[in-house]
Each structure stands twice: as structure tokens, then as C-alpha cells.
Design a protein around this motif. Structure first.
Motif, PDB file in Angstrom:
ATOM      1  N   ARG A   1       0.842  -1.194   0.000  1.00 50.25           N
ATOM      2  CA  ARG A   1       0.000   0.000   0.000  1.00 50.25           C
ATOM      3  C   ARG A   1       0.888   1.258   0.000  1.00 50.25           C
ATOM      4  O   ARG A   1       0.935   2.007   0.967  1.00 50.25           O
ATOM      5  CB  ARG A   1      -0.937   0.010   1.211  1.00 50.25           C
ATOM      6  N   ALA A   2       1.576   1.448  -1.103  1.00 50.70           N
ATOM      7  CA  ALA A   2       2.435   2.623  -1.244  1.00 50.70           C
ATOM      8  C   ALA A   2       1.592   3.891  -1.266  1.00 50.70           C
ATOM      9  O   ALA A   2       0.453   3.891  -1.739  1.00 50.70           O
ATOM     10  CB  ALA A   2       3.261   2.523  -2.514  1.00 50.70           C
ATOM     11  N   GLN A   3       2.165   4.974  -0.750  1.00 48.36           N
ATOM     12  CA  GLN A   3       1.484   6.271  -0.767  1.00 48.36           C
ATOM     13  C   GLN A   3       2.470   7.387  -1.083  1.00 48.36           C
ATOM     14  O   GLN A   3       3.632   7.338  -0.663  1.00 48.36           O
ATOM     15  CB  GLN A   3       0.816   6.567   0.594  1.00 48.36           C
ATOM     16  N   ALA A   4       1.982   8.366  -1.831  1.00 46.08           N
ATOM     17  CA  ALA A   4       2.710   9.627  -2.033  1.00 46.08           C
ATOM     18  C   ALA A   4       1.941  10.707  -1.301  1.00 46.08           C
ATOM     19  O   ALA A   4       0.709  10.747  -1.349  1.00 46.08           O
ATOM     20  CB  ALA A   4       2.826   9.949  -3.518  1.00 46.08           C
ATOM     21  N   VAL A   5       2.666  11.585  -0.609  1.00 47.23           N
ATOM     22  CA  VAL A   5       2.032  12.563   0.273  1.00 47.23           C
ATOM     23  C   VAL A   5       2.527  13.969  -0.061  1.00 47.23           C
ATOM     24  O   VAL A   5       3.723  14.186  -0.262  1.00 47.23           O
ATOM     25  CB  VAL A   5       2.340  12.250   1.752  1.00 47.23           C
ATOM     26  N   LEU A   6       1.590  14.885  -0.127  1.00 48.94           N
ATOM     27  CA  LEU A   6       1.890  16.303  -0.258  1.00 48.94           C
ATOM     28  C   LEU A   6       1.717  16.954   1.103  1.00 48.94           C
ATOM     29  O   LEU A   6       0.690  16.767   1.767  1.00 48.94           O
ATOM     30  CB  LEU A   6       0.945  16.964  -1.269  1.00 48.94           C
ATOM     31  N   VAL A   7       2.716  17.716   1.529  1.00 46.73           N
ATOM     32  CA  VAL A   7       2.662  18.463   2.790  1.00 46.73           C
ATOM     33  C   VAL A   7       2.581  19.941   2.456  1.00 46.73           C
ATOM     34  O   VAL A   7       3.375  20.448   1.663  1.00 46.73           O
ATOM     35  CB  VAL A   7       3.909  18.182   3.660  1.00 46.73           C
ATOM     36  N   ARG A   8       1.622  20.633   3.018  1.00 50.21           N
ATOM     37  CA  ARG A   8       1.467  22.064   2.782  1.00 50.21           C
ATOM     38  C   ARG A   8       0.849  22.713   4.010  1.00 50.21           C
ATOM     39  O   ARG A   8       0.377  22.018   4.915  1.00 50.21           O
ATOM     40  CB  ARG A   8       0.571  22.323   1.561  1.00 50.21           C
ATOM     41  N   ARG A   9       0.873  24.033   4.020  1.00 49.00           N
ATOM     42  CA  ARG A   9       0.290  24.743   5.154  1.00 49.00           C
ATOM     43  C   ARG A   9      -0.886  25.582   4.691  1.00 49.00           C
ATOM     44  O   ARG A   9      -0.858  26.167   3.605  1.00 49.00           O
ATOM     45  CB  ARG A   9       1.322  25.640   5.845  1.00 49.00           C
ATOM     46  N   HIS A  10      -1.898  25.630   5.540  1.00 48.99           N
ATOM     47  CA  HIS A  10      -3.067  26.461   5.296  1.00 48.99           C
ATOM     48  C   HIS A  10      -3.266  27.297   6.559  1.00 48.99           C
ATOM     49  O   HIS A  10      -3.750  26.805   7.567  1.00 48.99           O
ATOM     50  CB  HIS A  10      -4.295  25.609   5.002  1.00 48.99           C
ATOM     51  N   GLY A  11      -2.870  28.562   6.486  1.00 50.89           N
ATOM     52  CA  GLY A  11      -2.894  29.384   7.690  1.00 50.89           C
ATOM     53  C   GLY A  11      -1.876  28.862   8.685  1.00 50.89           C
ATOM     54  O   GLY A  11      -0.691  28.737   8.387  1.00 50.89           O
ATOM     55  N   LEU A  12      -2.330  28.522   9.876  1.00 53.06           N
ATOM     56  CA  LEU A  12      -1.444  27.974  10.899  1.00 53.06           C
ATOM     57  C   LEU A  12      -1.529  26.457  10.972  1.00 53.06           C
ATOM     58  O   LEU A  12      -0.907  25.841  11.842  1.00 53.06           O
ATOM     59  CB  LEU A  12      -1.791  28.572  12.275  1.00 53.06           C
ATOM     60  N   GLU A  13      -2.281  25.852  10.063  1.00 54.78           N
ATOM     61  CA  GLU A  13      -2.470  24.410  10.086  1.00 54.78           C
ATOM     62  C   GLU A  13      -1.656  23.751   8.978  1.00 54.78           C
ATOM     63  O   GLU A  13      -1.649  24.209   7.835  1.00 54.78           O
ATOM     64  CB  GLU A  13      -3.951  24.074   9.895  1.00 54.78           C
ATOM     65  N   VAL A  14      -0.958  22.681   9.323  1.00 53.01           N
ATOM     66  CA  VAL A  14      -0.226  21.895   8.331  1.00 53.01           C
ATOM     67  C   VAL A  14      -1.121  20.763   7.853  1.00 53.01           C
ATOM     68  O   VAL A  14      -1.686  20.020   8.667  1.00 53.01           O
ATOM     69  CB  VAL A  14       1.078  21.334   8.912  1.00 53.01           C
ATOM     70  N   LEU A  15      -1.255  20.640   6.548  1.00 51.60           N
ATOM     71  CA  LEU A  15      -2.114  19.627   5.950  1.00 51.60           C
ATOM     72  C   LEU A  15      -1.273  18.603   5.195  1.00 51.60           C
ATOM     73  O   LEU A  15      -0.309  18.961   4.509  1.00 51.60           O
ATOM     74  CB  LEU A  15      -3.116  20.270   4.986  1.00 51.60           C
ATOM     75  N   CYS A  16      -1.636  17.346   5.329  1.00 48.42           N
ATOM     76  CA  CYS A  16      -1.005  16.269   4.576  1.00 48.42           C
ATOM     77  C   CYS A  16      -2.091  15.562   3.783  1.00 48.42           C
ATOM     78  O   CYS A  16      -3.136  15.211   4.337  1.00 48.42           O
ATOM     79  CB  CYS A  16      -0.324  15.268   5.508  1.00 48.42           C
ATOM     80  N   GLU A  17      -1.840  15.356   2.521  1.00 48.10           N
ATOM     81  CA  GLU A  17      -2.849  14.705   1.685  1.00 48.10           C
ATOM     82  C   GLU A  17      -2.190  13.762   0.691  1.00 48.10           C
ATOM     83  O   GLU A  17      -1.069  14.014   0.223  1.00 48.10           O
ATOM     84  CB  GLU A  17      -3.682  15.752   0.940  1.00 48.10           C
ATOM     85  N   ALA A  18      -2.867  12.682   0.401  1.00 44.65           N
ATOM     86  CA  ALA A  18      -2.360  11.729  -0.580  1.00 44.65           C
ATOM     87  C   ALA A  18      -2.488  12.327  -1.978  1.00 44.65           C
ATOM     88  O   ALA A  18      -3.480  12.986  -2.295  1.00 44.65           O
ATOM     89  CB  ALA A  18      -3.141  10.423  -0.481  1.00 44.65           C
ATOM     90  N   ILE A  19      -1.485  12.118  -2.805  1.00 45.45           N
ATOM     91  CA  ILE A  19      -1.514  12.598  -4.185  1.00 45.45           C
ATOM     92  C   ILE A  19      -1.135  11.459  -5.118  1.00 45.45           C
ATOM     93  O   ILE A  19      -0.551  10.454  -4.706  1.00 45.45           O
ATOM     94  CB  ILE A  19      -0.571  13.801  -4.407  1.00 45.45           C
TER      95      ILE A  19
END
Length: 239
Positions: A167-185
Motif C-alpha cells: 500500500r504505497a502512498q505519495a504525500v503532499l505536505v502544505r500549510r493552510h494558515g497555521l495548520e499543516v495539511l497532509c494529503e495523498a496525491i
């Protein structure tokens, strides 16, 4: 050799005891610094194992920074040699993801540039364009479902039951305001993003994505639309 330097007592406290207190305090602060940066790792392995990890890591990589928040920078590369990793092989990638999250949280964002001028360029001009992504942006590709494991930090340890094999995953890390978001891409999106982060031209990054994964132009357009709406592209430069 030189004779040992005597440690004088102060206010009745022997020198050796004072040094022991200092050493204990250092290890306690280092453990807290690692826990602040790697909360998912600590939650997954538990307090006892994490304390053992912190002590082993400190012995091999003593901090040379006044600010202990930098002390754990090399933990992802230390973990492959840690005994527990043989049973939980995704631990180095989990730590690498948490390192990206910590970096994103402390990064200084820039006002994003309007992308209308970029999207109007011909594909041939992309060979002269380099993207400038927000300092908080990062990416990770893992052979394991590292995003799922990271998200499990919010649930009790005894309830965590994640299938990790295949179950390989690629992840994008970014910030939205003061919150850090991680999402699969998608793998193609990661291939493009990773090359852009390395400083490749837009043309080189797109070509890399096509080489790695069969990517349709419409998919690339959708990724840029999404990244632009999230303000991930701070600027772009034409050479």
C-alpha cells in the motif's frame, strides 16, 4: 596522559552529582524535543520504546545546536538501524513525514503569484520556466501507507490496525494558515512536484512525471489548478 580534572563540590553537592543532574536534564529536554517533532512516532511505539530511541539517538548524534528543536533532524536516517524498525519497516518514512510537517509549520509563507501568465505560456516555453514553491511545501513517496499511519496518531494505540503491505502512498505536505495539511496525491503528481522542488524546469518536471507514470496533459493541468488554488506556487521565473 593528563591527570583527571577534579570536580569541586559547590554548596555541598559533589561535582559528579551536579554533572549527572545536567546530563539527565539534557536527555529529558532532548526527548521532549523529539516528541514535539515526532508525535506520531512516539504514539505508535509507546513511551518506553521512544525513551530508548531518544537515548540511543542522542548517544550517536549529540546535539550541536543551541536550539534543541534541530536535534532530531537526523532521526529519519537513524531509524533504519534501530532494532524496532526490523518489525515496523515504515518507521523511517513516518519520521521523514513528520520532519516535513515540522518544517512546514515553522516556514515563512510568501504571497502566491497569479498563475494566469504561466498557464498562457506555450508548452515549449516550459523548458525555461522554474517554479518557486512555498517554503512549507514538501513531498514524500513511501512504499508504505505512511499517511494512514501518521493520521492514526489521533486514535488509541490498541485500536490501530492498518494493513501496510503493498500500500504505497505519495504525500503532499502544505500549510493552510497555521495548520499543516497532509494529503495523498497521485504518483504522477508527486513525480512532478519532487522534480520542481529540486529546481528542475517545468518542462523537465513534466517530462519526469510522464516518464514515471503515464500522465495525460489534462491531469497535469488539474494538478496546477489545484496547487494554484491552494497558493502552493509562490512565484515562477522564466530564464
Amino acid at each position: 596522559g593528563l591527570p583527571p580534572v577534579p570536580l569541586n563540590a559547590q554548596r555541598g553537592t559533589p561535582g559528579e552529582q551536579r554533572l549527572a543532574v545536567y546530563a539527565h536534564g539534557y536527555h529529558a529536554r532532548l526527548r521532549q524535543a523529539l516528541e514535539d517533532t515526532y508525535p506520531a512516532l512516539r504514539h505508535l511505539v509507546g513511551d518506553t520504546e521512544f525513551s530508548t530511541l531518544a537515548a540511543s539517538y542522542a548517544a550517536q548524534h549529540p546535539s550541536r545546536h543551541y536550539n534543541l528543536s534541530h536535534a532530531g533532524e537526523r532521526l529519519p536516517e537513524f531509524l533504519p538501524g534501530w532494532a524496532l524498525t526490523a518489525r515496523l519497516p515504515f518507521l523511517p518514512d513516518l519520521a521523514a513525514l513528520e520532519r516535513l510537517v515540522s518544517r512546514a509549520f515553522h516556514a515563512s509563507e510568501r504571497p502566491p503569484r497569479d498563475l494566469s501568465g504561466l498557464t498562457s505560456l506555450s508548452p515549449g516555453a516550459w523548458e525555461r520556466v522554474r517554479l518557486v514553491l512555498q517554503p512549507s511545501v514538501g513531498g514524500l513517496r513511501s512504499a508504505w501507507p505512511v499517511l494512514d499511519v501518521w493520521q492514526a496518531r489521533l486514535q488509541p494505540r490498541e485500536t490501530i490496525n492498518i494493513e501496510v503491505d503493498g500500500r504505497a502512498q505519495a504525500v503532499l505536505v502544505r500549510r493552510h494558515g497555521l495548520e499543516v495539511l497532509c494529503e495523498a496525491i497521485e504518483p504522477g503528481a508527486y513525480a512532478l512536484l519532487s522534480r520542481a522542488l529540486e529546481g528542475a524546469t517545468l518542462g523537465e518536471a513534466c517530462a519526469h512525471a510522464v516518464e514515471q507514470v503515464l500522465v495525460e496533459p489534462s491531469a497535469i493541468q488539474a494538478w496546477f489548478t489545484r496547487w494554484g488554488s491552494h497558493g502552493l506556487i509562490a512565484d515562477w521565473r522564466t530564464e
